[in-house]
Design an enzyme around this catalytic site. Structure first.
Site, PDB file in Angstrom:
ATOM      1  N   ASN A  56      31.009  16.422  32.895  1.00 59.48           N
ATOM      2  CA  ASN A  56      29.644  16.451  32.358  1.00 59.48           C
ATOM      3  C   ASN A  56      29.434  15.344  31.341  1.00 59.48           C
ATOM      4  O   ASN A  56      30.328  14.992  30.578  1.00 59.48           O
ATOM      5  CB  ASN A  56      29.278  17.828  31.787  1.00 59.48           C
ATOM      6  CG  ASN A  56      30.244  18.347  30.759  1.00 59.48           C
ATOM      7  OD1 ASN A  56      31.434  18.088  30.834  1.00 59.48           O
ATOM      8  ND2 ASN A  56      29.745  19.078  29.791  1.00 59.48           N
ATOM      9  N   GLU A  58      26.730  14.135  28.479  1.00 58.84           N
ATOM     10  CA  GLU A  58      25.575  14.584  27.691  1.00 58.84           C
ATOM     11  C   GLU A  58      24.865  13.416  27.020  1.00 58.84           C
ATOM     12  O   GLU A  58      25.348  12.286  27.026  1.00 58.84           O
ATOM     13  CB  GLU A  58      26.043  15.625  26.671  1.00 58.84           C
ATOM     14  CG  GLU A  58      26.649  16.832  27.370  1.00 58.84           C
ATOM     15  CD  GLU A  58      26.977  17.993  26.450  1.00 58.84           C
ATOM     16  OE1 GLU A  58      27.031  17.801  25.228  1.00 58.84           O
ATOM     17  OE2 GLU A  58      27.163  19.102  26.988  1.00 58.84           O
ATOM     18  N   GLU A  69      29.507  18.732  38.268  1.00 56.03           N
ATOM     19  CA  GLU A  69      29.422  18.867  39.728  1.00 56.03           C
ATOM     20  C   GLU A  69      28.537  17.785  40.326  1.00 56.03           C
ATOM     21  O   GLU A  69      28.860  17.157  41.327  1.00 56.03           O
ATOM     22  CB  GLU A  69      28.831  20.231  40.125  1.00 56.03           C
ATOM     23  CG  GLU A  69      29.680  21.410  39.756  1.00 56.03           C
ATOM     24  CD  GLU A  69      29.340  21.984  38.386  1.00 56.03           C
ATOM     25  OE1 GLU A  69      29.087  21.188  37.452  1.00 56.03           O
ATOM     26  OE2 GLU A  69      29.344  23.200  38.258  1.00 56.03           O
ATOM     27  N   CYS A 106      25.940  25.995  37.668  1.00 55.50           N
ATOM     28  CA  CYS A 106      24.553  26.366  37.364  1.00 55.50           C
ATOM     29  C   CYS A 106      23.695  26.294  38.639  1.00 55.50           C
ATOM     30  O   CYS A 106      24.104  25.730  39.655  1.00 55.50           O
ATOM     31  CB  CYS A 106      23.987  25.455  36.277  1.00 55.50           C
ATOM     32  SG  CYS A 106      23.531  23.820  36.856  1.00 55.50           S
ATOM     33  N   CYS A 109      23.028  22.784  40.141  1.00 56.70           N
ATOM     34  CA  CYS A 109      24.159  22.235  40.911  1.00 56.70           C
ATOM     35  C   CYS A 109      24.292  22.940  42.255  1.00 56.70           C
ATOM     36  O   CYS A 109      24.612  22.304  43.265  1.00 56.70           O
ATOM     37  CB  CYS A 109      25.454  22.346  40.109  1.00 56.70           C
ATOM     38  SG  CYS A 109      25.484  21.182  38.729  1.00 56.70           S
TER      39      CYS A 109
HETATM   40  N1  THU Z   1      27.612  22.114  32.782  1.00 59.11           N
HETATM   41  C1  THU Z   1      28.236  21.580  33.862  1.00 59.11           C
HETATM   42  O1  THU Z   1      28.790  20.475  33.799  1.00 59.11           O
HETATM   43  N2  THU Z   1      28.230  22.287  35.032  1.00 59.11           N
HETATM   44  C2  THU Z   1      27.596  23.483  35.192  1.00 59.11           C
HETATM   45  O2  THU Z   1      27.492  23.965  36.303  1.00 59.11           O
HETATM   46  C3  THU Z   1      27.082  24.197  34.015  1.00 59.11           C
HETATM   47  C4  THU Z   1      26.928  23.390  32.784  1.00 59.11           C
HETATM   48  C5  THU Z   1      27.567  21.325  31.540  1.00 59.11           C
HETATM   49  C6  THU Z   1      26.201  20.811  31.186  1.00 59.11           C
HETATM   50  C7  THU Z   1      26.311  20.668  29.686  1.00 59.11           C
HETATM   51  O3  THU Z   1      26.859  19.391  29.406  1.00 59.11           O
HETATM   52  C8  THU Z   1      27.325  21.723  29.280  1.00 59.11           C
HETATM   53  O4  THU Z   1      27.991  22.111  30.451  1.00 59.11           O
HETATM   54  C9  THU Z   1      26.706  22.943  28.625  1.00 59.11           C
HETATM   55  O5  THU Z   1      25.715  23.491  29.406  1.00 59.11           O
END
Ligand code: THU
Length: 158
Positions: A56, A58, A69, A106, A109
């Protein structure tokens, strides 16, 4: 739930899944998550054995954050166009936590995974580390998103 397999330990999973989990853990170390401090890694394997990972990423403008993902899926599509994705593993950990956290992908994704699956006409198995230290093997992305919105929905009459 039909088609979903659960495992109490990582060791019970097949070798390929274990390998992907291992690579997803490594990928999580490349996460840029100064805001959530939730580090996610994804690893997927293509039909020719190629491995693609994502983490991830940010941003100070929060809505721009991108999940691990989707980083992995979009990288696979752009770098290895036309090669089907067979399986994907997702793991997460919090800052200073040695143990993995639950990492159920989530909805956004799942939606993206479902469209990849539809495009390639082959299921994508998804391995996730869920609550109670359980590993879950999902038979397909579409199994994670019943009544999915697809291209076909756009073309329906009326
Ligand atoms: N996140 C993911 O990388 N994948 C998911 O399916 C759920 C959330 C990340 C996004 C964000 O950077 C952090 O987790 C908190 O939500």
């Amino acid at each position: 739930m039909k088609g979903f397999e659960t495992y109490k330990t990582l060791e019970e999973l097949d070798n390929e899944s274990k390998y992907l989990v291992h690579k997803a853990k490594e990928a999580a170390h490349h996460a840029y998550a100064p805001y959530s401090k939730f580090y996610v890694g994804a690893a997927l394997i293509l039909e020719d054995g190629t491995l693609v990972t994502g983490s991830n990423q940010e941003n100070a403008s929060y809505p721009l954050c991108m999940c691990a993902e989707r980083v992995a899926l979009y990288a696979a599509a752009s770098q290895f166009h036309g090669k089907a994705i067979l399986k994907m593993a997702v793991v997460a950990h919090k800052k200073n936590h040695k143990e993995l956290s639950a990492a159920a992908s989530c909805g956004a994704c799942r939606q993206v995974m479902a469209e990849f699956e539809e495009r390639q006409r082959k299921p994508i198995e998804v391995i996730m580390h869920h609550t109670d230290n359980q590993w879950i093997k999902c038979p397909s992305a579409s199994s994670l998103l019943p009544f999915v919105f697809t291209k076909a929905s756009l073309n329906e009459p009326g």
